[in-house]
Design an enzyme around this catalytic site. Structure first.
Site, PDB file in Angstrom:
ATOM      1  N   GLY A 240      -7.885  -0.909  -1.136  1.00 54.01           N
ATOM      2  CA  GLY A 240      -7.556   0.275  -0.339  1.00 54.01           C
ATOM      3  C   GLY A 240      -8.548   1.409  -0.533  1.00 54.01           C
ATOM      4  O   GLY A 240      -9.419   1.370  -1.408  1.00 54.01           O
ATOM      5  N   HIS A 241      -8.383   2.445   0.272  1.00 54.81           N
ATOM      6  CA  HIS A 241      -9.327   3.567   0.215  1.00 54.81           C
ATOM      7  C   HIS A 241      -9.261   4.306  -1.125  1.00 54.81           C
ATOM      8  O   HIS A 241      -8.207   4.445  -1.711  1.00 54.81           O
ATOM      9  CB  HIS A 241      -9.135   4.550   1.374  1.00 54.81           C
ATOM     10  CG  HIS A 241      -7.750   5.041   1.594  1.00 54.81           C
ATOM     11  ND1 HIS A 241      -7.428   5.860   2.634  1.00 54.81           N
ATOM     12  CD2 HIS A 241      -6.594   4.811   0.937  1.00 54.81           C
ATOM     13  CE1 HIS A 241      -6.147   6.130   2.587  1.00 54.81           C
ATOM     14  NE2 HIS A 241      -5.621   5.510   1.582  1.00 54.81           N
ATOM     15  N   ASN A 242     -10.431   4.732  -1.567  1.00 49.53           N
ATOM     16  CA  ASN A 242     -10.584   5.530  -2.782  1.00 49.53           C
ATOM     17  C   ASN A 242     -10.235   4.796  -4.059  1.00 49.53           C
ATOM     18  O   ASN A 242     -10.098   5.419  -5.120  1.00 49.53           O
ATOM     19  CB  ASN A 242      -9.764   6.832  -2.682  1.00 49.53           C
ATOM     20  CG  ASN A 242     -10.304   7.739  -1.600  1.00 49.53           C
ATOM     21  OD1 ASN A 242      -9.778   7.792  -0.485  1.00 49.53           O
ATOM     22  ND2 ASN A 242     -11.395   8.415  -1.897  1.00 49.53           N
TER      23      ASN A 242
END
Lengths: 340, 340, 340
Positions: A240-242
C-alpha cells in the site's frame, strides 16, 4: 552440447570449499538429489531431503561437514551448502544478452532520455521526463509513465508498468506484470459519496531489490513508498501507499501490506501473510505464512496467527466451541476474565 | 436476431436426456431460474436455489429426476443437471473465430516458428527458438520469450507472458495477465546480503489445462514446475517453483502454493487457501476456502483451518481467550498437557 | 518552481472552513505532520498521529475543532479534516492531460467507434463493436475486446484488459493490469474430466467506480457481474462471476469474492478478507482484514474471524489445544455440547 565443465578442484578453489573424494570429478551441471545423474552435482541443504542421500545418482555433492559421513560420493564441503550451490549453479545459467538500443516499435517521449547502452524492447512506451540509465533492460510491452527513473543495470523483464514518479535504483530486477506507482487507495467519505484523496507522492526502490510477477506497489499519498536496498518481494504482493520496507527484508508470495506501515530490516514475511496499516515492525522479525499482523512488533522473533488444519469434521466441532471460548473460560474455576 | 433454436426433443436426443412435458417446447437461450423468460431454459443443480422453482418464468427446466415433481414446467431430466446445462449452454455461445496469420505489428524472432494456421494478434512478441503450433491463438499484447512452446489448439487470450522455457500442451486456455515461467523466488543469505539462486528449470503445462487471469506460475530452480493434464486454475493464483499438480485438480482464486510442494490428482483447493512449501498432498483431497495446509496430507478427505466469523465484539472476547488456551486447558481437571 | 499558492483565507472560503490564527499564512503544498515544512499545510485526522503535533514544522494545520487547543500553529478547522485535506490536496496535484486522438500504433477494428475527444494511447487494440465515449482515456497497452463500452470521462490508465461484453460507466478509473470480463471459473465434472461451463454474461461497472491495479473481475456465466455506482476496489482483488456489489462499497487490497455472492451498499471489506460464493451481505457491513465470510450476513455491523498474532512458541501451544477444543469444552462441568 559442449557447455561448461569444471572439476571439483576447480569449483573448490573458485568458491573456497573443501573437497572430500576425487578432486578430478567432472561436473557439467547441477541437479536435485532425486534427479541428478552423470556428471551432475547435487546438494543437501534442507534436512528434509537427507533421506534421498542413499539413493542419489549424483556424481558429486555439496553438503555440510557434519553430513559428509553419510555418503561415499565425492563432496564439496560448505559452511552453507545452499550458498555454495547458488554460486556453482550460476556457472551453468544460460542468459541471453539484451541488445543495446531502442526497438523501432518503441514510443519514447521527446523529453525522456535513454542511455545508448540500455536496451528498450518492442512495444515499450516511455513518458515525459523519464530517464533510463546505462545497461538497463526494458523488456517487451513495458509502460513507463512520466517522471520515472530506471537506474543502471536494472531490468524490467516484460510488461512491467511504472505509472508515475517511480525511482528504480541500480541492479533492480522486476518481473512481468508488476505495477509500481499506481495511485494508492485513498478515500474520504463526504455526504455519502467517496471523495478521492490525491496521491501526490512516488515510489523509491533501492539498489539490488527484486520485485515479483504481478506484484503491486502503490505510490505515496504524501511522501513516497520506499523499499530500501536488497529488499526481495515475491509474486502477487500488494504494498500500500507510504509503506516503508527496510534493507534485506524478504517477503514471500501473496502477502498484503496495508498503507503507511513500516517493516524493519532483515525481516522474513511468510507467504499470504497480512500486515494492517499504520503499524511498525522492528528489525529481524519473522512472520509465519498466513498470519495477520494487527499491531506493532517491537521485539525481534517469530510470530504466528491462525489455527491448525484438521479434517473438516473435527474442525467444525472445535470451531463451534471457539465461538463460546470466553464463556468457557469463565466457567473454569479460578479463571478470572479480568486477568486478560 | 435469429440465433439458434432447439426443441426439447432435439436437446434430449443430442445429450441423451429424458423429457417430461411438451417435447416441442422451443428453446432459444439459457438463463438462471430467477431471470429466465420466454423460450429460455433454466436449471436446478444447487439445492440453494430450489426455493426459486415456484417463481421461475422459464419455458423449460433441466433438473434431477427427484426434483421433477416440484414443477409443472416442461423438463429435461438429467443425472447431473449442471453437466447437461453446460452442454446446452455451449449451443448458445457466440465465439468469434481468430483469423489465422500473423498481425503485421507482431515482432517474431527469426529462429521462432509459427504454424500457418495459428493466429498471432497485434503487439505480440515471440522470442528465439519458440514454436507456436497449429490453430493456436496468441492474443493481443502477449509476450513469449525464448525456448517456449505453445501446443496445437491452445489459446493465450491477451497480455499473457511466457517468460522462458515454458511448454504449453494442447487445448490449454490462458487468461489475460497470467505470467508463466518467471524466475522462482530462490534466495540464499550470504554475509548479510541476499544471493540469487539461479532458476534453471522451466514450466510444463499439460493438455487441456486452464490458467486464470493474473495467475503466476514460476519456473523451476532445478527441474520444472509441472501441471498435469486438465488442471484448472482460477484467477490470481501463485504457484511457486518446482510445484507439481496432479491431473484434474481444480484450484479456486487467490490461492498461494509455495515452492516444491506436490498436489495430487482430483484435488479441490478452495479460494484464498495457502499451501506451504516442500509438502505432499495425496489424491482426492479437498481443502476448504481460506485454510492453510502446513503439513503433508496422506488421507483423502476434506480439511479446514481458521475460525468462524463473528460480530467483532464477540470475536474479540474469544480471540483474547485463544491467547491463553493452553493455560485454560491445564486448569481443567483431568486434562493432561502431555496428551497433546 | 512557481506552483500554486493560497492563503488560509482563500482556502477557508473555497471549502467553507473556519480559520484560527493568521489568515494570511501562505500555503504552497500539503504534507504529513512529520514531514511538513515551510509554507506547507499538515493535517490531523487519525488520532494515532496526535503525538506528532508538538513536533511538526507545518506552516498551518487542518484539524477538528476539539484538537485546535493542542497547537498554536495557524489552523483550518474542519468537521472532517481528512475530507478538507483531500480537497486542498487536489489543488496541488499536477496531472498531465491526455491528448485527444488515436495514437498511430493503435489497432482499432473497423466496427468499433471512438469519440474524437477520446485519447487512445500507443499499442492499444480495440475489438469489434466496441465503443469509446467522449473524453475517455485508454492508456498505453490496453486491450479492449469485442462488445465493450467505455463511458465518457473514464480512464484506463495502462495495460488494462476488457475481455468481452464489459460495460464501463462514466468517470470510472481503472488501474494498470486489471482484467475485466475474463471467463468465470465454471466447471462441471463429467466422467472424470472437467467440462467447461460457457460464460455467456458480461460485466457492468457503474459510474464513478475505481478498480485497482491487477484486480480481476470475471464476466457472468448467465447474466452479468455488476458493480453499482461509486464502488471502490483496491489492488489485487478477485471478483468471481455473477457477483453483485452495492453502491459506495469499498474493498481493500487482496480480497477474494467467490462467484454469485451479493454485497450490499456502503460496506467496507478489509484487506485480504474472503467471501465465499452464493451468499448475501446486507448494507453497511464492515468485515475486518483477513476475515472469511462463510454465511450470509443480515445485520449491519462489524465482523471478524481469525486468531490474534502471538510469538510462535506461545501460539503453537494454544493452536495445539484448539485441535481439542470440543473435548475440553465437554470436560468443563455444566458445559453441554448440545447448547451449541
Amino acid at each position: 552440447m559442449s557447455g561448461p565443465c569444471f572439476t571439483l578442484a576447480q569449483l573448490a578453489e573458485k568458491f573456497d570449499l573443501k573437497i572430500m573424494g576425487d578432486a578430478d570429478t567432472k561436473i557439467i551441471g547441477v541437479a536435485t538429489l532425486a534427479t541428478a545423474g552423470k556428471n551432475q552435482i547435487g546438494f543437501l541443504a534442507n534436512s528434509l531431503y537427507k533421506k534421498q542421500l542413499s539413493q542419489t545418482k549424483a556424481e558429486a555433492l555439496i553438503l555440510r561437514e557434519a553430513d559428509a559421513e553419510l555418503t561415499t560420493i565425492p563432496c564439496l564441503i560448505a559452511k552453507d551448502p545452499y550458498v555454495a550451490f547458488a554460486k556453482i549453479s550460476a556457472l551453468f545459467e544460460i542468459k541471453s544478452l539484451a541488445t543495446p538500443g531502442i526497438h523501432p516499435s518503441a514510443v519514447i517521449d521527446s523529453s525522456a532520455s535513454v542511455d545508448p547502452t540500455a536496451s528498450i524492447g518492442p512495444f515499450v512506451s516511455i513518458g515525459a521526463s523519464s530517464r533510463i540509465e546505462a545497461n538497463a533492460v526494458i523488456g517487451a510491452g513495458c509502460v513507463i509513465g512520466e517522471h520515472c527513473h530506471v537506474g543502471a543495470n536494472s531490468e524490467l523483464v516484460a510488461r512491467v508498468t511504472l505509472v508515475t514518479r517511480v525511482q528504480i535504483g541500480q541492479r533492480v530486477l522486476i518481473h512481468p506484470g508488476a505495477v509500481l506507482g499506481a495511485e494508492g487507495f485513498g478515500l474520504a467519505m463526504e455526504a455519502g459519496q467517496w471523495l478521492k484523496v490525491p496521491q501526490l507522492g512516488g515510489v523509491i526502490i533501492g539498489d539490488g531489490c527484486e520485485i515479483g510477477a504481478n506484484t503491486t506497489i502503490d505510490r505515496g499519498a504524501l511522501g513516497d513508498t520506499v523499499l530500501a536496498e536488497d529488499v526481495r518481494l515475491d509474486n502477487q504482493i500488494q504494498i500500500g501507499h507510504n509503506v516503508q520496507i527496510g534493507a534485506h527484508t524478504a517477503i514471500a508470495g501473496a502477502v498484503a501490506v496495508a498503507g503507511s506501515s513500516k517493516i524493519g530490516s532483515y525481516c522474513l514475511i511468510g507467504g499470504a501473510a497480512g500486515i494492517v496499516g499504520h503499524i511498525e515492525i522492528c528489525d529481524k522479525v519473522r512472520i509465519n505464512a498466513f498470519s495477520l499482523v494487527t499491531h506493532s512488533i517491537t521485539e525481534p522473533g517469530e510470530y504466528t496467527s491462525g489455527t491448525p488444519l484438521q479434517e473438516s469434521r473435527e474442525w467444525r466441532k472445535n470451531a463451534a466451541r471457539f465461538k463460546h471460548l470466553d464463556e468457557m473460560a469463565r466457567k473454569i474455576k479460578g479463571n478470572n476474565p479480568k486477568e486478560d
